[in-house]
Design a protein around this motif. Structure first.
Motif, PDB file in Angstrom:
ATOM      1  N   LEU A   1     -10.581  10.579   6.999  1.00 51.41           N
ATOM      2  CA  LEU A   1      -9.454   9.748   6.560  1.00 51.41           C
ATOM      3  C   LEU A   1      -8.762   9.100   7.756  1.00 51.41           C
ATOM      4  O   LEU A   1      -8.428   7.905   7.723  1.00 51.41           O
ATOM      5  N   ALA A   2      -8.558   9.878   8.817  1.00 46.61           N
ATOM      6  CA  ALA A   2      -7.899   9.341  10.007  1.00 46.61           C
ATOM      7  C   ALA A   2      -8.733   8.251  10.671  1.00 46.61           C
ATOM      8  O   ALA A   2      -8.188   7.329  11.290  1.00 46.61           O
ATOM      9  N   ALA A   3     -10.064   8.354  10.528  1.00 47.66           N
ATOM     10  CA  ALA A   3     -10.948   7.370  11.152  1.00 47.66           C
ATOM     11  C   ALA A   3     -10.999   6.058  10.381  1.00 47.66           C
ATOM     12  O   ALA A   3     -11.127   4.982  10.983  1.00 47.66           O
ATOM     13  N   VAL A   4     -10.900   6.139   9.058  1.00 49.63           N
ATOM     14  CA  VAL A   4     -11.099   4.928   8.250  1.00 49.63           C
ATOM     15  C   VAL A   4      -9.789   4.280   7.807  1.00 49.63           C
ATOM     16  O   VAL A   4      -9.781   3.104   7.443  1.00 49.63           O
ATOM     17  N   ALA A   5      -8.694   5.022   7.844  1.00 48.87           N
ATOM     18  CA  ALA A   5      -7.416   4.490   7.340  1.00 48.87           C
ATOM     19  C   ALA A   5      -6.514   4.053   8.491  1.00 48.87           C
ATOM     20  O   ALA A   5      -6.652   4.531   9.627  1.00 48.87           O
ATOM     21  N   ASP A   6      -5.619   3.167   8.183  1.00 49.79           N
ATOM     22  CA  ASP A   6      -4.589   2.767   9.138  1.00 49.79           C
ATOM     23  C   ASP A   6      -3.416   3.726   8.950  1.00 49.79           C
ATOM     24  O   ASP A   6      -2.601   3.559   8.047  1.00 49.79           O
TER      25      ASP A   6
ATOM     26  N   ASP B   1      -7.516   8.712  20.016  1.00 46.52           N
ATOM     27  CA  ASP B   1      -7.586   8.283  18.623  1.00 46.52           C
ATOM     28  C   ASP B   1      -7.211   9.472  17.749  1.00 46.52           C
ATOM     29  O   ASP B   1      -7.534  10.613  18.083  1.00 46.52           O
ATOM     30  N   LEU B   2      -6.568   9.211  16.637  1.00 37.99           N
ATOM     31  CA  LEU B   2      -6.046  10.288  15.798  1.00 37.99           C
ATOM     32  C   LEU B   2      -7.157  11.153  15.211  1.00 37.99           C
ATOM     33  O   LEU B   2      -6.987  12.364  15.046  1.00 37.99           O
TER      34      LEU B   2
ATOM     35  N   VAL C   1      -0.047   5.352   9.600  1.00 38.96           N
ATOM     36  CA  VAL C   1       1.273   5.076  10.156  1.00 38.96           C
ATOM     37  C   VAL C   1       2.236   6.119   9.602  1.00 38.96           C
ATOM     38  O   VAL C   1       2.239   6.376   8.391  1.00 38.96           O
ATOM     39  N   PRO C   2       3.033   6.782  10.463  1.00 39.29           N
ATOM     40  CA  PRO C   2       3.993   7.771   9.956  1.00 39.29           C
ATOM     41  C   PRO C   2       4.863   7.215   8.842  1.00 39.29           C
ATOM     42  O   PRO C   2       5.234   6.037   8.851  1.00 39.29           O
ATOM     43  N   ASP C   3       5.154   8.063   7.861  1.00 36.54           N
ATOM     44  CA  ASP C   3       5.998   7.723   6.711  1.00 36.54           C
ATOM     45  C   ASP C   3       5.313   6.783   5.726  1.00 36.54           C
ATOM     46  O   ASP C   3       5.977   6.176   4.880  1.00 36.54           O
ATOM     47  N   GLU C   4       3.981   6.683   5.827  1.00 35.07           N
ATOM     48  CA  GLU C   4       3.236   5.922   4.833  1.00 35.07           C
ATOM     49  C   GLU C   4       2.207   6.830   4.174  1.00 35.07           C
ATOM     50  O   GLU C   4       1.977   7.963   4.609  1.00 35.07           O
ATOM     51  N   LEU C   5       1.571   6.338   3.117  1.00 35.90           N
ATOM     52  CA  LEU C   5       0.742   7.184   2.255  1.00 35.90           C
ATOM     53  C   LEU C   5      -0.367   7.900   3.000  1.00 35.90           C
ATOM     54  O   LEU C   5      -0.586   9.101   2.789  1.00 35.90           O
ATOM     55  N   ALA C   6      -1.098   7.200   3.868  1.00 30.44           N
ATOM     56  CA  ALA C   6      -2.208   7.828   4.583  1.00 30.44           C
ATOM     57  C   ALA C   6      -1.719   8.986   5.455  1.00 30.44           C
ATOM     58  O   ALA C   6      -2.380  10.022   5.555  1.00 30.44           O
ATOM     59  N   ALA C   7      -0.566   8.813   6.056  1.00 31.92           N
ATOM     60  CA  ALA C   7      -0.004   9.878   6.892  1.00 31.92           C
ATOM     61  C   ALA C   7       0.350  11.101   6.046  1.00 31.92           C
ATOM     62  O   ALA C   7       0.065  12.241   6.435  1.00 31.92           O
ATOM     63  N   TYR C   8       0.944  10.865   4.874  1.00 36.26           N
ATOM     64  CA  TYR C   8       1.297  11.986   4.005  1.00 36.26           C
ATOM     65  C   TYR C   8       0.035  12.699   3.499  1.00 36.26           C
ATOM     66  O   TYR C   8       0.017  13.927   3.364  1.00 36.26           O
ATOM     67  N   ALA C   9      -1.013  11.936   3.225  1.00 37.97           N
ATOM     68  CA  ALA C   9      -2.264  12.550   2.793  1.00 37.97           C
ATOM     69  C   ALA C   9      -2.852  13.429   3.896  1.00 37.97           C
ATOM     70  O   ALA C   9      -3.347  14.537   3.630  1.00 37.97           O
ATOM     71  N   LEU C  10      -2.790  12.955   5.138  1.00 41.96           N
ATOM     72  CA  LEU C  10      -3.285  13.761   6.263  1.00 41.96           C
ATOM     73  C   LEU C  10      -2.453  15.023   6.442  1.00 41.96           C
ATOM     74  O   LEU C  10      -3.000  16.110   6.676  1.00 41.96           O
ATOM     75  N   ILE C  11      -1.149  14.890   6.356  1.00 47.53           N
ATOM     76  CA  ILE C  11      -0.272  16.060   6.465  1.00 47.53           C
ATOM     77  C   ILE C  11      -0.633  17.086   5.403  1.00 47.53           C
ATOM     78  O   ILE C  11      -0.730  18.289   5.680  1.00 47.53           O
ATOM     79  N   ALA C  12      -0.852  16.616   4.177  1.00 50.08           N
ATOM     80  CA  ALA C  12      -1.178  17.527   3.082  1.00 50.08           C
ATOM     81  C   ALA C  12      -2.506  18.244   3.341  1.00 50.08           C
ATOM     82  O   ALA C  12      -2.614  19.462   3.142  1.00 50.08           O
ATOM     83  N   LEU C  13      -3.529  17.521   3.777  1.00 55.48           N
ATOM     84  CA  LEU C  13      -4.836  18.134   4.033  1.00 55.48           C
ATOM     85  C   LEU C  13      -4.751  19.179   5.141  1.00 55.48           C
ATOM     86  O   LEU C  13      -5.298  20.286   5.024  1.00 55.48           O
TER      87      LEU C  13
END
Length: 230
Positions: free
Chosen positions: A103-108, A192-193, A110-122
């Motif tokens: 997810l971190a490799a394919v998504a943009d 890279d993240l 940014v803190p406080d956005e959906l992809a970041a929250y998904a990473l935090i959850a995982l």
């Protein structure tokens, strides 16, 4: 403690340092493993403190608890099947970390956005899962996701109030492992993240495979021992 298990737990402690460095530096003042910090951040956010996060620590706390619940279900299943160890939990942790790396490799992100929250959850889900499983193996010396008990226990388990040499060695090793993991995560996240998360997944996979090999060797050795005459 069995030396093989000790090495596995120290490797997982190292991974914790990487993961929490990633979440704090790359996903916006939140921890995947150190939930005490998240509670503090959540309290600051509720109080309306400027710049304090609110949703990110709430997501992390919720996912961590969910991971613990999943670990409890795994433990119940293993007990019913007569299985021992943490192989299934480590396999699930590897899958969660690998998914987070992808997810971190394919998504943009940014803190406080959906992809970041998904990473935090995982990541918090993975740490909650492991924290619950390891409590039955590592004790206060090698809990792998927190050092509070490790540090405060430096003067426990002795009539004189001092820890034994082996206890001190394990606690010092845990401290160094999580510190080294945090340094490694902080350095890798600058590149890279996805890279530190993938590194965490690879180390967890290696630790899990080593743990399974150690268990298999122990089982073979026990089976090869001649029966004790009654």
């Amino acid at each position: 403690m069995d030396p093989g298990l000790r090495r596995t737990l120290l490797a997982l402690t190292f991974v914790t340092g990487i993961v929490d460095a990633v979440t704090f530096l790359g996903l916006g003042q939140v921890f995947a493993a150190m939930q005490t910090g998240n509670v503090i951040f959540l309290g600051l956010g509720i109080a309306g403190t400027a710049g304090a996060p609110f949703l990110a620590p709430l997501v992390a706390l919720t996912a961590f608890v969910a991971g613990g619940a999943a670990a409890a279900l795994l433990a119940r299943r293993d007990a019913a099947a007569g299985a021992q160890g943490m192989g299934a939990a480590l396999a699930l942790e590897v899958a969660l970390l690998a998914g987070a790396a992808i997810l971190a490799a394919v998504a943009d992100v940014v803190p406080d956005e959906l992809a970041a929250y998904a990473l935090i959850a995982l990541l918090a889900l993975a740490m909650g899962l492991r924290n619950t499983v390891v409590r039955g193996f590592g004790g206060p010396n090698l809990a792998t996701t927190v050092l509070n008990l490790t540090v405060t226990a430096l003067t426990m388990h002795s009539p004189l109030g001092l820890a034994s040499g082996s206890d001190l060695a394990e606690r010092a090793a845990a401290f160094v492992a999580i510190l080294a993991g945090a340094v490694t995560g902080a350095l890798l996240v600058q590149t890279d993240l996805w890279l530190p998360i993938a590194t965490a997944a690879a180390i967890t996979l290696a630790a899990g495979l080593a743990h399974l090999r150690t268990r298999a060797s122990s089982a073979s050795a026990a089976a090869a021992e001649p029966p004790v005459a009654s």
